[in-house]
Write an enzyme that holds these catalytic residues in place. Structure first.
Site, PDB file in Angstrom:
ATOM      1  N   GLY A 267       0.727  -1.260  -0.054  1.00 11.00           N
ATOM      2  CA  GLY A 267      -0.063   0.026   0.162  1.00 11.00           C
ATOM      3  C   GLY A 267       0.982   1.431  -0.134  1.00 11.00           C
ATOM      4  N   ASN A 268       0.375   2.395   0.311  1.00 11.24           N
ATOM      5  CA  ASN A 268       1.241   3.633   0.299  1.00 11.24           C
ATOM      6  C   ASN A 268       0.335   4.576   1.532  1.00 11.24           C
ATOM      7  OD1 ASN A 268      -0.946   5.543  -1.020  1.00 11.24           O
ATOM      8  ND2 ASN A 268      -0.560   3.944  -2.567  1.00 11.24           N
TER       9      ASN A 268
END
Ligand code: CTP
Length: 400
Positions: A208-209
């Site tokens: 993810g980020n």
């Protein structure tokens, strides 16, 4: 739509006056400042105390009270109002309004008001159908006043027919839709993407980020305030939208975000892609939790579909496409490459080198670069204010 609006609700002497309690409640709940004015006869059907309590302001009946020396200034009230709603409007009050009588506070305020006037009649079938009432209603409409038509059904007299006061919910929806139509992005469908995407590695892990979704949600809220029909396609985020009219679609992965965008793109007027979409996703997703075995471990990745580029390829005449570029180096050159490669109308550039810009912050500093490579650099602002700048530019493009 009604938030912050100053609304005068005129209540007349009809059995339907009991519905005005719910109407006041709904208007207050929608964020309006409500001042109730009652005709003297209305107080026989519902007490001023009920309507004062619900509107959080004394409901006014008289021009003045001799005992306390209070004067209810009809001119000031008329100027204060953003809208005047008369519900229930009786045959008697409609006749007075149509002929310029002002023998009570409500009819005097009606004559003084400069704002739009809406009237929702309530009366018995034959009174409603009488040529005198028909003429009065037409006359009021010719003055620019708006009729909120009565409904059909059982009337207080026991007769069936037209004459029932429109339901409070219908009145509020009617007013909201009228206000919405006046807004700059009314009737335009706009897609906004927000937040990160999560690309599954196994049942418990993902790539993810740090995107919080704050910017995208602020844009969606602002578009809704401008009257757009907003489709907000959001990756996993804790953000909550402030605007009830927004249609929110929750997705997890880049592939799901692509599907949701394509499903809504065809009849969308604009699409603002503020999501931080993963560029890579695992080639395979392990069905079971991956166990710790070796000292090192590699995950094979493949590229995701570039959603914005795909939309840019499918863009039809009149559609507006906006992308974001969060860069750390060669900011403008990288943003211009993306603008051109993805067939955008403008790109919103933010640099991680600017203090106060980027993920999880409440502020942002942007530069908008358009198709003609015209650049507009904005100051550091709250994400809400930045959203306003972006949406204003979208509205300009749509309405030009
Ligand atoms: N974007 C997208 N789909 C992707 C990747 C990005 O729609 N798979 C969109 C983003 O929402 C953003 C714009 O493309 O509006 C630019 O995203 P960014 O990650 O900055 O650019 P990339 O094209 O992915 O290039 P790079 O990561 O190499 O900078």
């Amino acid at each position: 739509m009604l938030e912050g609006k100053n609304i005068i609700l005129g209540v007349c002497g009809s059995i339907a006056a009991y519905k005005s309690a719910l109407l006041v409640r709904l208007l207050v709940k929608a964020g309006a400042n409500v001042q109730v004015l009652m005709t003297p006869d209305a107080t026989s059907f519902i007490t001023p105390l009920t309507l004062s309590t619900l509107s959080k302001k004394p409901a006014l009946v008289d021009y003045y009270k001799t005992e306390t020396g209070e004067w209810n200034n009809h001119v000031e009230l008329g100027l204060w109002a953003d809208m005047l709603i008369i519900a229930p409007a009786t045959a008697n009050t409609l006749a007075k309004m149509a002929n310029g009588f002002c023998d009570n506070l409500l009819t005097a305020v009606y004559l003084s008001a400069k704002c739009p006037v809406y009237f929702a009649p309530a009366m018995d079938l034959d009174m409603w159908l009488h040529p005198a009432t028909r003429q009065n209603v037409s006359r009021l409409q010719s003055f620019g006043n708006t009729l909120i038509a009565p409904g059909n059904g059982e009337l207080a007299s026991g007769l069936y027919g037209e004459g029932r006061l429109a339901e409070p919910e219908e009145i509020v929806d009617f007013l909201s839709s009228i206000l919405k139509k006046k807004l700059v992005l009314a009737d335009h469908k706009v897609i906004v993407t927000a937040g990160p995407t999560y690309e599954a590695i196994d049942p418990v892990r993902f790539i993810g980020n740090h995107s919080s979704g704050k910017m995208g949600f602020a844009i969606a809220d602002e578009l809704a305030r401008m009257g757009a029909d907003v489709i907000l396609i959001s990756g996993p985020t804790a953000q909550v939208s402030g605007q009830q009219s927004i249609k929110r679609i929750d997705v997890t992965s880049a592939a799901e975000m692509l599907d949701a965008c394509l499903a809504h793109y065809k009849d969308a007027k604009a699409c603002i892609m503020s999501a931080a979409v993963a560029d890579y996703t695992p080639v395979t997703i392990a069905q079971q939790k991956i166990k710790k075995k070796d000292a090192s471990f590699a995950i094979e990745l493949k590229t995701t579909t570039d959603i914005l580029k795909t939309l840019g390829e499918q863009k039809t005449k009149g559609q507006i496409l906006i992308g974001f570029a969060l860069e750390t180096n060669d900011e403008e050159a990288n943003a211009i490459t993306k603008l051109q490669k993805k067939n955008l109308d403008f790109i919103v550039l933010n640099s991680l080198n600017d203090a106060g810009a980027g993920f999880k912050k409440d502020t942002n500093k942007i530069t908008i670069i358009d198709r003609d490579l015209h650049k507009t650099a904005f100051e550091l602002k709250s994400k809400d204010a930045v959203a306003h700048d972006i949406c204003l530019k979208v509205a300009q493009l749509i309405n030009q």
